[in-house]
Scaffold this motif. Structure first.
Motif, short mmCIF file in Angstrom:
data_model
loop_
_atom_site.label_atom_id
_atom_site.label_comp_id
_atom_site.label_asym_id
_atom_site.label_seq_id
_atom_site.Cartn_x
_atom_site.Cartn_y
_atom_site.Cartn_z
N GLN A 35 0.83 -1.21 0.00
CA GLN A 35 0.00 0.00 0.00
C GLN A 35 0.86 1.26 0.00
OE1 GLN A 35 -2.33 -1.37 3.26
NE2 GLN A 35 -0.57 -1.58 4.60
N ASP A 110 -0.16 -8.20 11.22
CA ASP A 110 -0.37 -7.20 10.16
C ASP A 110 0.41 -7.63 8.92
OD1 ASP A 110 -1.33 -3.91 10.20
OD2 ASP A 110 -0.17 -4.68 8.49
N GLY A 142 -3.31 -11.79 7.58
CA GLY A 142 -4.21 -12.22 8.64
C GLY A 142 -5.24 -13.24 8.17
N TYR A 229 -12.36 10.12 10.56
CA TYR A 229 -12.91 9.15 9.59
C TYR A 229 -14.15 9.74 8.92
CZ TYR A 229 -9.89 5.53 11.66
OH TYR A 229 -8.83 4.79 12.11
N1 SAM Z 1 -7.80 2.34 12.35
C1 SAM Z 1 -7.67 2.12 11.00
C2 SAM Z 1 -8.89 2.37 10.16
O1 SAM Z 1 -10.01 1.91 10.49
O2 SAM Z 1 -8.76 3.05 9.16
C3 SAM Z 1 -6.94 0.86 10.72
C4 SAM Z 1 -5.51 1.05 11.08
S1 SAM Z 1 -4.40 -0.23 10.84
C5 SAM Z 1 -3.01 0.76 10.37
C6 SAM Z 1 -4.88 -1.10 9.41
C7 SAM Z 1 -3.88 -2.19 9.03
O3 SAM Z 1 -4.55 -3.28 8.40
C8 SAM Z 1 -2.77 -1.75 8.07
O4 SAM Z 1 -1.56 -1.66 8.78
C9 SAM Z 1 -2.75 -2.86 7.01
O5 SAM Z 1 -1.45 -3.25 6.67
C10 SAM Z 1 -3.52 -3.97 7.71
N2 SAM Z 1 -4.08 -5.00 6.83
C11 SAM Z 1 -4.83 -4.83 5.71
N3 SAM Z 1 -5.13 -6.03 5.18
C12 SAM Z 1 -4.58 -6.99 5.99
C13 SAM Z 1 -4.56 -8.41 5.98
N4 SAM Z 1 -5.14 -9.11 5.00
N5 SAM Z 1 -3.90 -9.05 6.98
C14 SAM Z 1 -3.28 -8.36 7.97
N6 SAM Z 1 -3.28 -7.00 8.02
C15 SAM Z 1 -3.91 -6.33 7.05
#
Ligand code: SAM
Length: 284
Positions: A35, A110, A142, A229
């Motif tokens: 990303q 993550d 994940g 958001y």
């Molecule tokens: N609070 C935030 C929001 O609702 O916008 C989310 C924050 S957190 C940084 C989101 C994380 O999800 C990112 O670091 C991204 O790399 C992770 N992510 C996305 N798809 C994923 C997956 N399939 N497995 C694990 N992590 C994932």
């Protein structure tokens, strides 16, 4: 006249609205394997992390999201010992769940290690519990982690992911919830950020349907403000194997750790269901 180049703006697709933050400088940007990540120093919200154009975390208001993704579900489960966070790379949710003395193991999964490495630099306060002996940080998908897990290997799964696009798309599917169901313990619960009740009712309805058809009989959506958001109003949905009629109210009232937003009254208030929400989902 303000200089538009000094404002970060996220447009909400379909809602014809936008949220902007004035910034002093862009501190970093990179295309990771998964990303596009940007970090801004804003005028009034501290640092801001943006992934693929969507706001993720600001220094000023992240406590709302991180506390509401963690404490309501942890105070609802009768004895949460093993917790997984899917996503959550900024480590703010990890910090909150490690405040609970019952938690023996907290695994954060993550897909993108770069998010965590940047959080360590630009949001060090969120990463202050990363070296807790109960914490385990993994950088893998994940979806695969949950699919490969053994039955009865976790009590709570917190899905703290990006929006349902790109690597996070599969985290909003029935197949994923079914895999969660299979690896959760008897009273197991999954909680997932479920976007804005004002803008994303269709998604909330679809998520809840997918959760029930995956086997979860008990669902609860809770609401909280989140300035950065879209619409400024957010939700999280709990899917549980056991009844959600009560939470551990006394334990919540007597919690022995600090929070900035969450308390027992906020917990109760977050469960109140707006009329439009009940009508859209056919709830009583
Ligand atoms: N609070 C935030 C929001 O609702 O916008 C989310 C924050 S957190 C940084 C989101 C994380 O999800 C990112 O670091 C991204 O790399 C992770 N992510 C996305 N798809 C994923 C997956 N399939 N497995 C694990 N992590 C994932």
């Amino acid at each position: 006249m303000m200089n538009p180049s000094q404002w970060f703006t996220e447009q909400a697709p379909g809602a014809e609205s936008a949220f902007s933050l004035k910034f002093k400088q862009k501190l970093h940007e990179e295309q990771s394997e998964y990303q596009f990540i940007e970090i801004y120093e804003t005028e009034d919200f501290g640092n801001l992390m943006v992934i693929d154009g969507c706001t993720m975390v600001s220094t000023r208001d992240n406590f709302l999201y991180h506390e509401m993704m963690s404490h309501p579900v942890l105070f609802t489960h009768p004895d949460p010992k093993r917790v997984w966070i899917i996503g959550g790379g900024d480590c703010g949710t990890l910090r909150e769940i490690l405040k609970h003395p019952s938690v023996e193991q907290a695994v954060q999964i993550d897909i993108d290690e770069r998010v965590t490495r940047l959080a360590e630099i630009y949001f060090p306060e969120l990463c202050e519990s990363n070296n807790d002996p109960r914490a385990d940080l993994k950088f893998i998908d994940g979806i695969k982690w949950v699919k490969d897990a053994e039955p009865n290997s976790v009590d709570i799964i917190i899905v703290d992911s990006t929006d349902p696009a790109g690597p996070a798309e599969g985290l909003f599917s029935k197949a994923f919830y079914r895999d969660c169901f299979n690896c959760l313990s008897e009273h197991g619960m999954v909680v997932q950020q479920s976007e804005s009740p004002l803008y994303h009712m269709k998604l909330i309805g679809e998520m809840r349907d997918a959760m029930s058809s995956a086997g979860f009989e008990h669902l609860q959506t809770l609401f909280f403000p989140q300035a950065i958001y879209p619409s400024g109003w957010w939700s999280a949905t709990i899917a549980s194997k056991a009844s959600l009629a009560k939470f551990r109210e006394l334990d919540s009232a007597n919690k022995n750790f600090d929070t900035t937003y969450y308390n027992v009254d906020i917990h109760k208030a977050s469960l109140a269901q707006p009329e439009f929400f009940k009508k859209a989902l056919g709830l009583k």
